[in-house]
Write a protein that holds these residues in place. Structure first.
Motif, PDB file in Angstrom:
ATOM      1  N   ALA A  90      -6.715   5.561  -3.472  1.00  0.00           N
ATOM      2  CA  ALA A  90      -5.988   6.704  -3.170  1.00  0.00           C
ATOM      3  C   ALA A  90      -6.942   7.519  -2.008  1.00  0.00           C
ATOM      4  CB  ALA A  90      -5.935   7.873  -4.320  1.00  0.00           C
ATOM      5  N   GLU A  91      -6.314   8.225  -1.069  1.00  0.00           N
ATOM      6  CA  GLU A  91      -6.622   8.947  -0.047  1.00  0.00           C
ATOM      7  C   GLU A  91      -7.957   9.629  -0.329  1.00  0.00           C
ATOM      8  OE1 GLU A  91      -5.838   8.862   3.317  1.00  0.00           O
ATOM      9  OE2 GLU A  91      -4.178   7.353   2.810  1.00  0.00           O
TER      10      GLU A  91
ATOM     11  N   HIS B 118       1.012   7.213 -10.625  1.00  0.00           N
ATOM     12  CA  HIS B 118      -0.174   8.257 -10.601  1.00  0.00           C
ATOM     13  C   HIS B 118       0.118   9.057 -11.893  1.00  0.00           C
ATOM     14  CE1 HIS B 118      -0.247   7.106  -6.183  1.00  0.00           C
ATOM     15  NE2 HIS B 118      -1.394   7.552  -6.257  1.00  0.00           N
TER      16      HIS B 118
ATOM     17  N   ARG C 261      -8.725   2.689   4.305  1.00  0.00           N
ATOM     18  CA  ARG C 261      -7.439   2.899   4.032  1.00  0.00           C
ATOM     19  C   ARG C 261      -6.513   1.703   4.234  1.00  0.00           C
ATOM     20  NH1 ARG C 261      -6.294   6.534   7.797  1.00  0.00           N
ATOM     21  NH2 ARG C 261      -6.931   8.369   6.153  1.00  0.00           N
TER      22      ARG C 261
ATOM     23  N   ARG D 168       0.565   3.990  -3.034  1.00  0.00           N
ATOM     24  CA  ARG D 168       0.062   5.391  -2.901  1.00  0.00           C
ATOM     25  C   ARG D 168       1.229   6.398  -2.960  1.00  0.00           C
ATOM     26  NH1 ARG D 168      -3.640   2.970   2.172  1.00  0.00           N
ATOM     27  NH2 ARG D 168      -5.520   2.698   0.957  1.00  0.00           N
TER      28      ARG D 168
ATOM     29  N   GLN E 103       0.861  -1.248  -0.147  1.00  0.00           N
ATOM     30  CA  GLN E 103       0.073  -0.028  -0.042  1.00  0.00           C
ATOM     31  C   GLN E 103       0.821   1.279  -0.100  1.00  0.00           C
ATOM     32  OE1 GLN E 103      -1.962  -0.996   3.666  1.00  0.00           O
ATOM     33  NE2 GLN E 103      -4.128  -1.357   2.602  1.00  0.00           N
TER      34      GLN E 103
END
Length: 593
Positions: A515-516, A333, A509, A327, A323
């Protein structure tokens, strides 16, 4: 929004569908039942004129729904009268097809009555689908070809002022009775309204139809359209939004429920309403506690699968480390909005090329990628699907969110596209719209668990079809499956077990690689649309269970195209009915038919 979910579990008894009947003595379609179905559908379009516009029925393009208490009561009475008529038919007098039609109609009517009975209009402040979003999306699917079309759009915009005021009146009524939205939903809507009000009217999406080229409109009519629309927005819409913004800021926000009491269990009558919505969204008679337990089991399975895949492609089986890398790595991204759009288009193109080998029946309508407008993108989900127009004037649309591209994970993009477009929502919804011999309502309405379950099922189907580009993209598939499993835990936790908003965020989470920013948007979505999120995993589990049963019984005779057609050929039915239909297909295959 992400659209489509099926389920397995315990089925509701649907004797309407299973009662034996002599097909030789019963006409295929009872004229009285056909009339009843038509009455429901035409009334539904009148009561939901913007929905009618979205499917290409342009008769009500100048209207908005009546959301006043009197209007809601009239619709509730209409649905109740139709339900009484539907219950008056004798099973023995109906053909198998009409028993299914009556069952579907009875379920749809009861669902709508139950939804109205919860009076969401009295407290929901919705950052994803409130009037500040839904009304501003109208230009995306409104057709302007004639002066009459232009006049209807202006009339609809003029009606928006009253609509916002009616919405405000409903919220004040809820506030007086102790029913109010959660704090973060109200805050987000306030931010959306602020963004609208700092923009000049000329930049609003509602103004775009008058600024676009309309070759069929004479120049004089184009000028009139532009001036009339600008006047409607300036005189009606903007002042109403200002009044709504003052209500949100001065009255609703100070009284809103804190994040510690965000779920429906904290509202008067909220838990009973939530249990009713569980039945509406899943078509199952399951308790929140049962669904919560299923979610915990599915999340545990995800963690095991993620550990194995992470070891293969990232060199670690530690879930927390996987994770962290996914992230925290900017390379995981997108860098630009254009890159998000290009990835969506390429993924959809590959899926289009692959589906003939996996499906016998294919949709006639095309599907295209379309970028969300900025009036909704900052507070919206990562993507959603918009159905095509029934007259062929508009294809299905895979709506993508390109806002803040650096927060959008690359590894989720392919699973997202398969879910929302092909072989997910577009395939199922466009096929349903083209089915022959069904009442119109069955082509466009139906069970959330079927619709969302199908789309979730296709995320893993896409892997069988060889559509994922890499193991990293398969991690996105696993994460999305875990996301929907988390929904069973989080939605029930919030609305039935008293979880806090932060509790829900932390759980998602820890048990996905979302994604946050997406996690926070999602939790606020669950608070705004109670029980809808339960539908996805329920439906997916049922479809996979039915496919496993078909494979077990048919062996070498199992045909994936035939199975998919059996699932898709009756529209968005309840999960118990889907079970019966696939069982009938299996039995037919066993008999050699």
């Amino acid at each position: 929004m992400p659209n489509a979910a099926p389920i397995l579990l315990c089925f509701l008894p649907l004797l309407l569908v299973t009662t034996p009947v002599d097909a030789q003595k019963v006409p295929a379609h009872d004229p009285e039942l056909a009339r009843l179905c038509a009455d429901f559908w035409q009334g539904y379009l009148i009561a939901n004129p913007t929905f009618a516009t979205s499917i290409g029925d342009r008769r009500y393009d100048g209207r908005l729904p009546d959301i006043t208490p009197a209007g809601i009561e009239r619709e509730q009475d209409r649905l109740g009268a139709l339900l009484t008529r539907a219950k008056g038919f004798s099973d023995s007098s109906l053909s198998p097809e009409d028993r299914l039609n009556r069952s579907a109609l009875t379920q749809e009517l009861q669902n709508q009555i139950d939804r109205i009975g919860c009076h969401f209009e009295s407290w929901v402040v919705d950052p994803l689908g409130g009037p500040q979003v839904d009304l501003f999306n109208l230009p995306d699917y409104t057709t302007i070809e004639t002066p009459a079309d232009a006049a209807k759009f202006v009339a609809r915009c003029r009606a928006m002022g009253r609509y916002f005021d009616d919405h405000s009146a409903n919220l004040r009524s809820g506030l007086a009775s102790g029913r109010v939205a959660s704090h973060d939903a109200v805050r987000r809507v306030g931010e959306e309204l602020d963004r609208l009000l700092v923009q000049p009217i000329e930049e609003w999406s509602l103004m775009h139809p008058a600024l676009a080229a309309h070759p069929r409109l004479p120049a004089r009519d184009r000028d009139r359209f532009r001036s009339d629309l600008a006047a409607a927005l300036a005189d009606s819409v903007r002042p109403a939004i200002e009044r709504y913004r003052r209500l949100v800021q001065a009255e609703i926000l100070p009284a809103s429920r804190p994040p510690e009491k965000a779920g429906m269990v904290n509202l008067p009558g909220g838990l009973d309403c939530y249990r009713a919505m569980v039945r509406v969204e899943t078509s199952l008679d399951k308790s929140p506690e049962e669904l919560h337990s299923i979610g915990l089991e599915e999340v545990a399975r995800f963690r095991s699968d993620l550990a194995a895949l992470g070891a293969r492609c990232l060199g670690t089986s530690d879930v927390a480390e996987i994770q962290r890398r996914l992230r925290g790595d900017p390379a995981m991204h997108f860098a630009t909005a254009e890159a998000i759009e290009a990835k969506a288009r390429g993924t959809l193109a590959r899926a289009k090329a692959a589906i003939p080998n996996w499906f016998g029946v294919l949709p006639k309508a095309d599907c295209e990628v379309k970028v969300m407008g900025m009036h909704e993108a900052p507070q919206s989900t990562i993507a959603y699907y918009r159905n095509p127009a029934m007259d062929g004037s508009r294809p299905g649309q895979y709506m993508i969110n390109t806002y803040a591209p650096e927060t959008r994970p690359r590894y989720e993009a392919e699973a997202l596209a398969f879910h929302e477009s092909i072989p997910g929502h577009h395939l199922q919804i466009a096929i349903a719209m083209g089915l022959k011999g069904l009442p119109e309502f069955r082509k466009y309405l139906g069970t959330t668990a079927y619709v969302e379950g199908w789309a979730l099922y296709t995320e893993r189907l896409a892997d069988e079809m060889g559509l994922y580009s890499s193991d990293i993209d398969r991690i996105g598939m696993l994460s999305y499956d875990a996301w929907r499993s988390c929904r069973l835990v989080v939605d029930t936790g919030l609305h039935a077990m008293g979880w806090t908003r932060q509790q829900a965020i932390d759980y998602m989470r820890d048990n996905s690689v979302l994604a946050e920013n997406n996690i926070e948007n999602e939790v606020d979505r669950y608070l705004t649309w109670p029980a809808q999120a339960l539908a996805y995993k329920c439906g997916q589990l049922e479809i996979f269970a039915l496919r496993d049963e078909a494979k077990r019984r048919l062996g070498q005779r199992f045909d994936i195209k035939g199975f998919h057609d059996a699932v898709l050929k009756h529209g968005a039915v309840t999960l118990p009915v889907l079970h019966q239909q696939v069982e009938a297909w299996i039995a037919g295959c066993e008999r050699g038919k």
